[in-house]
Design a protein around this motif. Sequence first.
Motif, short mmCIF file in Angstrom:
data_model
loop_
_atom_site.label_atom_id
_atom_site.label_comp_id
_atom_site.label_asym_id
_atom_site.label_seq_id
_atom_site.Cartn_x
_atom_site.Cartn_y
_atom_site.Cartn_z
N ALA A 72 5.14 4.35 -5.71
CA ALA A 72 3.71 4.04 -5.60
C ALA A 72 3.14 4.58 -4.29
O ALA A 72 2.05 5.17 -4.27
N MET A 73 3.89 4.41 -3.19
CA MET A 73 3.45 4.92 -1.90
C MET A 73 3.38 6.44 -1.91
O MET A 73 2.43 7.04 -1.37
N HIS A 74 4.35 7.09 -2.53
CA HIS A 74 4.36 8.56 -2.62
C HIS A 74 3.12 9.04 -3.36
O HIS A 74 2.47 10.01 -2.95
N PHE A 75 2.77 8.34 -4.45
CA PHE A 75 1.58 8.69 -5.22
C PHE A 75 0.31 8.54 -4.37
O PHE A 75 -0.56 9.41 -4.37
N LYS A 87 -0.58 11.16 -1.61
CA LYS A 87 -1.19 12.41 -2.08
C LYS A 87 -2.64 12.19 -2.54
O LYS A 87 -3.33 13.13 -2.89
N ASN A 88 -3.07 10.92 -2.53
CA ASN A 88 -4.39 10.56 -3.05
C ASN A 88 -5.39 10.40 -1.90
O ASN A 88 -5.08 9.80 -0.88
N THR A 89 -6.56 10.93 -2.06
CA THR A 89 -7.59 10.81 -1.01
C THR A 89 -8.76 9.94 -1.44
O THR A 89 -9.70 9.73 -0.68
N ASN A 90 -8.70 9.42 -2.66
CA ASN A 90 -9.81 8.64 -3.19
C ASN A 90 -9.54 7.13 -3.11
O ASN A 90 -8.40 6.70 -3.01
N ILE A 141 -6.80 -5.60 -5.55
CA ILE A 141 -7.17 -5.23 -4.18
C ILE A 141 -7.77 -3.83 -4.20
O ILE A 141 -7.14 -2.88 -4.69
N LEU A 142 -8.98 -3.68 -3.68
CA LEU A 142 -9.61 -2.37 -3.56
C LEU A 142 -9.17 -1.75 -2.24
O LEU A 142 -9.27 -2.37 -1.19
N ALA A 143 -8.65 -0.52 -2.31
CA ALA A 143 -8.13 0.14 -1.12
C ALA A 143 -8.83 1.49 -0.95
O ALA A 143 -8.93 2.27 -1.92
N HIS A 144 -9.29 1.76 0.27
CA HIS A 144 -10.09 2.96 0.52
C HIS A 144 -9.44 3.96 1.47
O HIS A 144 -9.97 5.04 1.68
N ASN A 145 -8.30 3.59 2.08
CA ASN A 145 -7.63 4.50 3.01
C ASN A 145 -6.13 4.16 3.05
O ASN A 145 -5.69 3.18 2.44
#
Length: 411
Positions: free
Chosen positions: A128-131, A134-137, A153-157
């Motif tokens: 999950a962390m690896h995914f 690579k994600n910027t959104n 939980i909404l996560a933005h960074n």
Amino acid sequence: MKILILGSGGREHAIGKKLLEDDHSIHLYFYPGNGGTSIIGKNIENHHTVLDLGFFAKKNAIDITIVGSEIFLLEGVVDIFQNLELKIVGPHYLAARLEGDRIFAKSFMKKYGIRTPKYNIFYCYEKAMHFLKKNTNSVAIKTNGIAAGKGVILAHNSYEYEKALKNMMIEKKFGKSGDQIIIEKFLKGKEASIISFFNGKNIIPFLSAKDYKKIGENEKGLNTGGMGSIVPNPYMTNSIWIDFKKNILEPTLKGLIIEKLTFFGFLYFGLMITEDKVYLLEYNTRIGDPEAQTLFPLMKSNFLKIIQSSFQDKEIYIDWKKLCSCCVVLSSRGYPEKYESGKIISGLNSLKEPFYVAGAKKKQEKWITSSGRVLNIVGIGNTLKEARKKAYDQVKKIKFENLYFRKDIGL
């Protein structure tokens, strides 16, 4: 008639009050109930398993049982009651997985072409962390199982990603519910709740509602079980209703029938309205809280007859008052994390209906707090503005130590 209601919150108090309003001769039983339900019915004790509850219902000739809380559904209460030939409102265990197992629900949505945000499933923290690296959104990270309405939980960074994953998968803040998680595309828009009644053949939607899930104003902070709601939801326009019925409600009904997931009970659609489309975020298989407290004061139809119609294979029609309602939840400061109970509540006896007890009880003739969400105060008006003003005017009457409520419900 004897009716048993399972749950302990404001929703269960609201269900009981509506039933009594429609028929004063009903005898109500609650398990476990709260201080408010003990006034309008009898709170039963010492029935620690759903099988115990089934034997209680059989022994006491309970005519109908209504499941308020999802906890009982996922313990198979409906299956047990039906095996004992008891009438019960709620989904059997396999259908309750639409709420209790998000991965199952997402698979159901995908199979039947129900519009929902893109998602990925993870069973392993490292993957999950690896995914996410690579994600910027922005994303929504969700526990697979139930978490008292707090498992999203909404996560933005990257800091928020890591914190959310650690909470769920390493520290097990939500217990086994976080063993598997869903990482979902974040959608910007307005949320809507459509609660409906499912009679095994048709899904009959209630009025639209808007739930305020976050503890802080402007939807900031931690998720809660709900800090307030309004009815109707101003963002559910005619075009959105049409889109919802075509792309969410109708394919859901088709899937439920094909998969043999039919039942008599409530089905809740948690929606996100974007600029031009509506998406399904989640199902609940019971009536929402605090949406129930906001909806029932506007229901003109006899609620008991709606329930009976499903058991009698009759068509269901629901009439509504052409009014607006606003519910403000009064909570103990510190909720949804640590908070203190046992605080004396003043002003409760001066409240005008409708209001509902969620987490309070009577002790030596005094009302005291007993949970995170304490009271639900509802205002009714011709406009949302009027309903909101009436609700907050009522809120001013209540005092207890560490009282907290959001001041922006309905704005």
